[in-house]
Design a protein around this motif. Structure first.
Motif, PDB file in Angstrom:
ATOM      1  N   GLN A   1     -13.232  41.943  45.376  1.00 42.45           N
ATOM      2  CA  GLN A   1     -14.361  42.412  46.174  1.00 42.45           C
ATOM      3  C   GLN A   1     -14.793  43.814  45.731  1.00 42.45           C
ATOM      4  O   GLN A   1     -15.974  44.162  45.810  1.00 42.45           O
TER       5      GLN A   1
ATOM      6  N   GLU B   1      -8.463  40.062  49.033  1.00 43.43           N
ATOM      7  CA  GLU B   1      -9.228  38.816  48.903  1.00 43.43           C
ATOM      8  C   GLU B   1     -10.087  38.858  47.642  1.00 43.43           C
ATOM      9  O   GLU B   1     -10.698  39.882  47.323  1.00 43.43           O
TER      10      GLU B   1
ATOM     11  N   VAL C   1     -12.884  36.375  45.071  1.00 42.50           N
ATOM     12  CA  VAL C   1     -13.680  35.155  44.931  1.00 42.50           C
ATOM     13  C   VAL C   1     -12.970  34.285  43.897  1.00 42.50           C
ATOM     14  O   VAL C   1     -12.743  34.716  42.760  1.00 42.50           O
TER      15      VAL C   1
ATOM     16  N   LYS D   1     -28.056  29.514  45.091  1.00 38.07           N
ATOM     17  CA  LYS D   1     -27.032  29.608  46.129  1.00 38.07           C
ATOM     18  C   LYS D   1     -26.615  31.056  46.298  1.00 38.07           C
ATOM     19  O   LYS D   1     -26.412  31.781  45.322  1.00 38.07           O
TER      20      LYS D   1
ATOM     21  N   TYR E   1     -21.107  41.965  52.777  1.00 41.61           N
ATOM     22  CA  TYR E   1     -20.520  40.752  53.337  1.00 41.61           C
ATOM     23  C   TYR E   1     -20.016  39.867  52.201  1.00 41.61           C
ATOM     24  O   TYR E   1     -20.647  39.776  51.138  1.00 41.61           O
ATOM     25  N   ASN E   2     -18.894  39.196  52.433  1.00 42.08           N
ATOM     26  CA  ASN E   2     -18.372  38.286  51.418  1.00 42.08           C
ATOM     27  C   ASN E   2     -19.082  36.943  51.481  1.00 42.08           C
ATOM     28  O   ASN E   2     -20.031  36.751  52.251  1.00 42.08           O
ATOM     29  N   GLN E   3     -18.621  36.006  50.674  1.00 42.34           N
ATOM     30  CA  GLN E   3     -19.283  34.699  50.566  1.00 42.34           C
ATOM     31  C   GLN E   3     -19.172  33.886  51.844  1.00 42.34           C
ATOM     32  O   GLN E   3     -19.903  32.900  52.023  1.00 42.34           O
ATOM     33  N   HIS E   4     -18.282  34.292  52.751  1.00 44.02           N
ATOM     34  CA  HIS E   4     -18.121  33.594  54.027  1.00 44.02           C
ATOM     35  C   HIS E   4     -18.904  34.258  55.156  1.00 44.02           C
ATOM     36  O   HIS E   4     -18.871  33.795  56.289  1.00 44.02           O
ATOM     37  N   GLY E   5     -19.586  35.377  54.841  1.00 44.09           N
ATOM     38  CA  GLY E   5     -20.358  36.083  55.847  1.00 44.09           C
ATOM     39  C   GLY E   5     -19.580  37.122  56.622  1.00 44.09           C
ATOM     40  O   GLY E   5     -20.075  37.653  57.624  1.00 44.09           O
ATOM     41  N   ASP E   6     -18.361  37.445  56.179  1.00 43.20           N
ATOM     42  CA  ASP E   6     -17.540  38.449  56.854  1.00 43.20           C
ATOM     43  C   ASP E   6     -17.792  39.829  56.242  1.00 43.20           C
ATOM     44  O   ASP E   6     -17.894  39.969  55.016  1.00 43.20           O
TER      45      ASP E   6
ATOM     46  N   TYR F   1     -24.124  34.142  47.457  1.00 41.48           N
ATOM     47  CA  TYR F   1     -22.711  34.487  47.587  1.00 41.48           C
ATOM     48  C   TYR F   1     -22.624  35.787  48.411  1.00 41.48           C
ATOM     49  O   TYR F   1     -23.093  35.831  49.530  1.00 41.48           O
ATOM     50  N   ASN F   2     -22.039  36.834  47.869  1.00 44.32           N
ATOM     51  CA  ASN F   2     -21.963  38.102  48.601  1.00 44.32           C
ATOM     52  C   ASN F   2     -23.342  38.728  48.763  1.00 44.32           C
ATOM     53  O   ASN F   2     -24.246  38.485  47.950  1.00 44.32           O
TER      54      ASN F   2
END
Length: 269
Positions: free
Chosen positions: A254, A82, A84, A111, A143-148, A113-114
Motif C-alpha cells: 500500500q 496488507e 494487493v 475497473k 482507500y484500498n481496493q475494498h473501500g477501506d 482499484y485504490n
C-alpha cells in the motif's frame, strides 16, 4: 529530520508564497480601481485568482506552522502490511477533468482499484477553476481496493513540493522529497520512512517517464505521464495522470500506491 521541523518549514514556505501571491493579486485589483484601461483584462483575470490563491496559502501555511507545535517529533514505523495480491501488467492512475478532487487506479477495462478522495473547501474549488490548484495544499484519504481507508495523504502547497503519509490515527509514517541529479539532470523523487528511502522514482521531467524502484534498487514499475494506452484510448484520453507498466505485479504494498498517488497529485492537480 523530524516531523516538527519539516512541517514548520512547509508552513513558512506556504506563508511566504501566499504573501507574494496575495500582494500580486491586490496589485492587479488596485489597477482596476485606478482605471488603468490598458491593463483591465489582465487585472480582471489574474487579480481575483492570485488574491484567493494567496489567501488560501496564507491560511494553510499558518495552520501548518501552528500544527508543527503540536506534532510528535518522530516518524513511526508503518504497520500496514496488507498488499494487493496481483495487479494487471498495465494500469492507469489519474483523475478526470470533471472531478479533479479525486484520483483512481484503473485497469485497462476501467475497473477501479485504490483511490484517493479530497474534500476541498470553497477557496480550493475557486482556484481550481482557474487552474491554480497545483500550488495549493490538499488533504486526501487513500482507500484500498475494498473501500477501506488506509492512509491520510497531505500534499503541501507552494512552488516546491512535499507530501506526507499519515495513519488514520494521526501518526506520520513517511514523507516525500525531490532533488535534481547533478550529473544527469534527471529528477529523483523519494519516499522516506524514518531514516531510509523505501521507494524512489527517477526520470526525465520533460518526457515524464520514471522508473520506480525499492530501497534495494529493484524496478517495480515504469510510469509515463499522460501517456494514453492504445488498447484503451477511448477510456483514458480525458484522464490526467500516469500509465503504469508494472515490472513486479504480485504483493504490491500500500505504501507504493501511496507514493504513486502523491506523484500523481504533484504532476496533475
Amino acid at each position: 529530520m523530524n516531523v516538527q521541523t519539516l512541517i514548520r518549514h512547509d508552513g513558512r514556505r506556504q506563508l511566504i508564497t501566499g504573501g507574494v501571491l496575495f500582494a500580486g493579486g491586490l496589485f492587479f485589483l488596485l489597477s482596476i480601481v485606478a482605471w488603468q484601461y490598458q491593463s483591465f483584462p489582465l487585472s480582471l483575470l489574474y487579480g481575483p485568482v492570485l488574491t484567493i490563491s494567496g489567501f488560501a496559502l496564507l491560511k494553510t501555511g499558518f495552520r501548518d506552522y501552528e500544527k508543527a507545535k503540536q506534532t510528535d517529533n518522530g516518524f513511526t514505523e508503518d504497520p500496514i502490511t496488507e498488499a494487493v495480491e496481483k495487479l494487471p501488467a498495465r494500469m492507469y492512475m489519474g483523475h478526470s477533468t470533471k472531478n479533479v478532487f479525486q484520483a483512481t487506479l484503473y485497469d485497462m477495462d476501467g475497473k477501479e482499484y485504490n483511490h484517493i478522495n479530497e474534500k476541498p473547501n470553497l477557496l480550493h474549488k475557486l482556484t481550481f477553476l482557474a487552474h491554480y490548484g497545483s500550488i495549493l495544499s490538499a488533504d486526501y484519504i487513500m482507500y484500498n481496493q475494498h473501500g477501506d481507508a488506509v492512509y491520510n495523504i497531505e500534499k503541501k502547497g507552494g512552488f516546491s513540493w512535499r507530501g506526507y503519509v499519515q495513519l488514520p490515527n494521526g501518526h506520520y509514517v513517511a514523507y516525500t522529497k525531490d532533488a535534481k541529479h547533478k550529473t544527469t539532470g534527471r529528477r529523483i523523487f523519494r519516499y522516506v520512512e524514518k531514516d531510509y528511502c523505501r521507494w524512489s522514482a527517477e526520470g526525465d521531467p520533460y518526457i515524464g517517464h520514471y522508473q520506480v524502484k525499492d530501497h534495494e534498487g529493484d524496478v517495480w514499475a515504469i510510469i509515463k505521464q499522460n501517456a494514453i494506452p492504445v488498447e484503451a484510448a477511448h477510456r483514458f484520453e480525458r484522464i490526467n495522470g500516469y500509465l503504469i507498466e508494472w515490472k513486479k505485479r504480485d504483493k504490491i504494498p500500500q505504501s507504493l500506491l501511496a507514493f504513486l498517488f502523491l506523484l500523481q497529485s504533484r504532476q496533475n492537480l
